[in-house]
Design a protein around this motif. Structure first.
Motif, short mmCIF file in Angstrom:
data_model
loop_
_atom_site.label_atom_id
_atom_site.label_comp_id
_atom_site.label_asym_id
_atom_site.label_seq_id
_atom_site.Cartn_x
_atom_site.Cartn_y
_atom_site.Cartn_z
N LYS A 308 0.56 -1.21 0.07
CA LYS A 308 0.07 0.28 0.08
C LYS A 308 0.73 1.19 -0.29
CE LYS A 308 -3.91 1.98 2.40
NZ LYS A 308 -4.80 1.92 3.58
N GLU A 309 0.53 2.48 -0.77
CA GLU A 309 1.38 3.39 -0.83
C GLU A 309 0.42 4.62 -0.14
OE1 GLU A 309 3.62 6.28 -4.22
OE2 GLU A 309 2.51 4.69 -4.80
N GLY A 310 1.10 5.70 0.27
CA GLY A 310 0.45 6.96 0.80
C GLY A 310 1.63 7.69 1.04
N SER A 311 0.94 9.09 1.12
CA SER A 311 1.88 10.19 1.44
C SER A 311 1.27 11.14 2.61
CB SER A 311 1.87 11.08 -0.03
OG SER A 311 2.73 10.27 -1.12
N PHE A 312 2.43 11.54 3.40
CA PHE A 312 2.07 12.53 4.39
C PHE A 312 2.60 14.03 4.15
CE2 PHE A 312 1.93 8.23 5.92
CZ PHE A 312 0.73 8.24 6.77
N LYS A 313 1.92 14.97 3.99
CA LYS A 313 2.41 16.11 3.50
C LYS A 313 2.86 17.07 4.82
CE LYS A 313 1.57 16.29 -1.02
NZ LYS A 313 2.54 16.56 -1.97
N VAL A 314 3.86 17.60 4.57
CA VAL A 314 4.41 18.24 5.49
C VAL A 314 3.64 19.39 6.25
CG1 VAL A 314 5.76 19.79 4.51
CG2 VAL A 314 6.48 19.41 6.80
N THR A 315 2.71 20.12 5.26
CA THR A 315 1.82 21.02 5.59
C THR A 315 0.43 20.68 6.43
OG1 THR A 315 0.81 20.51 3.18
CG2 THR A 315 2.49 22.24 3.72
N ARG A 316 0.36 19.37 6.51
CA ARG A 316 -0.69 18.57 7.44
C ARG A 316 -0.20 18.04 8.76
NH1 ARG A 316 -5.57 18.21 4.67
NH2 ARG A 316 -6.24 16.26 5.75
N MET A 317 1.29 18.30 8.87
CA MET A 317 1.84 17.71 10.20
C MET A 317 1.79 18.97 11.27
SD MET A 317 5.07 15.57 8.98
CE MET A 317 4.75 14.42 7.63
N ARG A 318 1.01 18.74 12.30
CA ARG A 318 0.88 19.77 13.44
C ARG A 318 2.26 19.75 14.16
NH1 ARG A 318 -0.15 21.05 18.78
NH2 ARG A 318 0.15 18.83 19.34
N CYS A 319 2.98 18.61 14.41
CA CYS A 319 4.20 18.42 14.88
C CYS A 319 4.83 17.05 14.92
CB CYS A 319 4.07 18.79 16.43
SG CYS A 319 3.05 17.92 17.24
N TRP A 320 6.06 16.98 15.03
CA TRP A 320 6.72 15.57 15.23
C TRP A 320 7.53 15.84 15.96
CZ3 TRP A 320 7.72 19.34 11.34
CH2 TRP A 320 9.24 19.63 10.97
N ARG A 321 7.96 14.57 16.50
CA ARG A 321 8.97 14.26 17.76
C ARG A 321 9.93 13.12 17.28
NH1 ARG A 321 3.93 11.84 21.29
NH2 ARG A 321 4.25 9.70 20.59
N ILE A 322 10.90 13.16 18.07
CA ILE A 322 12.02 12.22 17.98
C ILE A 322 12.31 11.57 19.22
CG2 ILE A 322 14.51 11.89 17.91
CD1 ILE A 322 13.47 12.12 15.15
N THR A 323 12.14 10.35 19.45
CA THR A 323 12.14 9.53 20.52
C THR A 323 13.36 8.69 20.61
OG1 THR A 323 10.03 9.62 21.22
CG2 THR A 323 10.89 8.33 22.48
N SER A 324 14.25 8.67 21.71
CA SER A 324 15.36 7.59 21.77
C SER A 324 15.35 7.12 22.99
CB SER A 324 16.64 8.31 21.21
OG SER A 324 17.10 9.22 22.58
N SER A 325 15.57 5.59 22.90
CA SER A 325 15.55 4.90 24.20
C SER A 325 16.82 3.93 24.08
CB SER A 325 14.53 4.40 24.29
OG SER A 325 13.94 3.38 23.45
N GLN A 326 17.35 3.31 25.11
CA GLN A 326 18.13 2.14 25.10
C GLN A 326 17.72 0.83 24.99
OE1 GLN A 326 21.20 2.88 28.03
NE2 GLN A 326 22.74 4.03 26.69
#
Length: 433
Positions: A308-326
């Motif tokens: 399945k293919e789909g696209s997520f436009k940056v103009t419709r992103m309210r925010c994003w986050r980076i999470t890191s864990s060990q």
């Protein structure tokens, strides 16, 4: 970039005494090894330059030798301090902070300052060898390459240096865009593997700016080489008829026409990432993510084996986050923690407007999560410049020559302070589009 100090080690000094070294990692890879006194010196310099009210709290000196528990407490405090400095728009982009990290990187890898030759790869596989000093920062190396290629100063900012890993099958995996706080020669040497290369590639997304680059002969050749390479790697989709047209243009040496045709093809100018995992549309789905055209494109393999293919436009992103864990590294026993070794797990999550009044979080688990985040941020930066009627040329040149502070470039994307809970670090980016 994610900064951490996951561990410490006891090392011997010049006079036979021992000291505790703090291992600073960037994106889970050792960048440098420093003493408490070195970080204290940096702290004092930053206070002197920017004032005490701007600088985050620094762990205090101790009169007596630290116990293991106190060393661990100091490690955690220093990690939070480094993360706070990096996330501050003024301090994190300062030459004071970046030069400290470059010097510490060079000292850790024990590479003396001397003149050396370094190979920079073009997208067509050709290598450009330039003579530099081992202490040259990323901007200096980029300038040296541009001079060797005869690329004009006003076009240098349109390109960046990327650290990539080449697979045995010739595939390319983008590790990161080389940053202002590192020395490219030291970074590539410390990888200790012939798999890693530094590649010159365009650093913008909007194909409208291709016309600026194509006005110059060298710029045209670089853009042509990248387009040909992306087609050969399958990053750009081409049908049989288009392939015949492209081959004909290649044989005629019609580089501009070749690029113009390439611009009409699907995924032109995209960066393709390694296969990873997403929770959309279901948890545990295999996905290939590509970044370009102000979107993240998904090729998802569903549990029923359908694609399945789909696209997520940056103009419709309210925010994003980076999470890191060990995460404990499995050692073949029933207890994966018994090895005592851990690896960094990185996730990129974004809150997306699926439909009117319906926001949904989508998560990607990938070693390249931070590179994806950098792509999103640069897309938003470009859109904001275009929206405000500004000049992309000025933005790219400012970014290249270091005169732009992160506070300038993050008018489009605002980041929150890094949050650390139960060993999991998270940073949130809010889009201003």
């Amino acid at each position: 970039m994610h900064f951490s100090i996951p561990d410490t080690e006891v090392r011997s000094g010049e006079n036979g005494s021992t000291y505790v070294a703090y291992n600073i990692h960037v994106n889970g890879v050792l960048h440098c090894r420093v003493r408490y006194s070195q970080l204290l010196g940096l702290h004092e310099q930053i206070k002197k330059e920017y004032g005490s009210n701007v600088v985050p709290a620094f762990p205090p000196k101790k009169i007596f030798t630290l116990t293991p528990a106190e060393v661990e407490q100091r490690r955690e405090q220093l990690e939070k301090y480094m993360q706070a400095i990096r996330q501050d728009p003024l301090l994190g982009a300062s030459e004071l902070f970046n030069s400290f990290l470059r010097k510490a990187q060079q000292e850790t890898q024990q590479i003396p300052t001397e003149e050396v030759a370094i190979d920079i790869c073009l997208c067509n596989g050709q290598k450009v060898t330039v003579n530099i000093f081992t202490s040259y920062k990323t901007e200096d190396v980029l300038d040296a390459v541009a001079t060797k290629l005869d690329l004009p100063d006003d076009l240098v900012g349109y390109f960046s240096l990327f650290l990539v890993r080449e697979g045995v099958d010739g595939s390319l995996s983008f590790v990161r865009k080389l940053q202002e706080f590192e020395l490219p020669y030291v970074s590539i040497t410390s990888s200790r593997s012939s798999e890693f290369h530094i590649v010159l590639r365009k650093s913008y997304w909007d194909m409208a700016y291709d016309s600026d680059v194509m006005e110059n002969r060298v710029g045209l050749n670089l853009l042509y080489a990248q387009t040909v390479s992306d087609i050969e790697r399958g990053w750009i989709l081409v049908n049989k008829d288009q392939h015949r047209q492209l081959k004909s243009l290649q044989e005629k040496g019609s580089k501009k026409e070749f690029i113009h045709l390439g611009q009409t093809l699907k995924y032109y100018g995209y960066i393709k990432f390694d296969p990873c995992v997403t929770d959309f549309p279901e948890k545990g789905c295999q996905v290939i993510v590509s970044a370009g055209n102000n979107e993240l494109n998904f090729h998802v393999k569903l549990p029923n084996e359908q694609m399945k293919e789909g696209s997520f436009k940056v103009t419709r992103m309210r925010c994003w986050r980076i999470t890191s864990s060990q995460v404990p590294i499995a050692n073949g026993t029933t207890n994966p923690c018994s090895s005592g070794q851990f690896e960094i797990k990185l996730e990129l999550s974004f809150e997306y407007l699926m439909s009117k009044d319906r926001l949904q979080w989508v998560t990607i688990t990938s070693d390249q999560a931070i590179m994806m985040s950098i792509c999103l941020q640069s897309m938003v930066d470009e859109l904001m410049v275009k929206k405000s009627g500004g000049s992309i040329k000025k933005m790219l040149r400012k970014r290249h020559n270091g005169s732009i502070h992160r506070s300038d470039s993050q008018q489009a994307v605002k980041s929150s302070p890094l949050l650390v809970r139960n060993g999991i670090a998270c940073q949130v980016f809010y889009s201003q589009l």
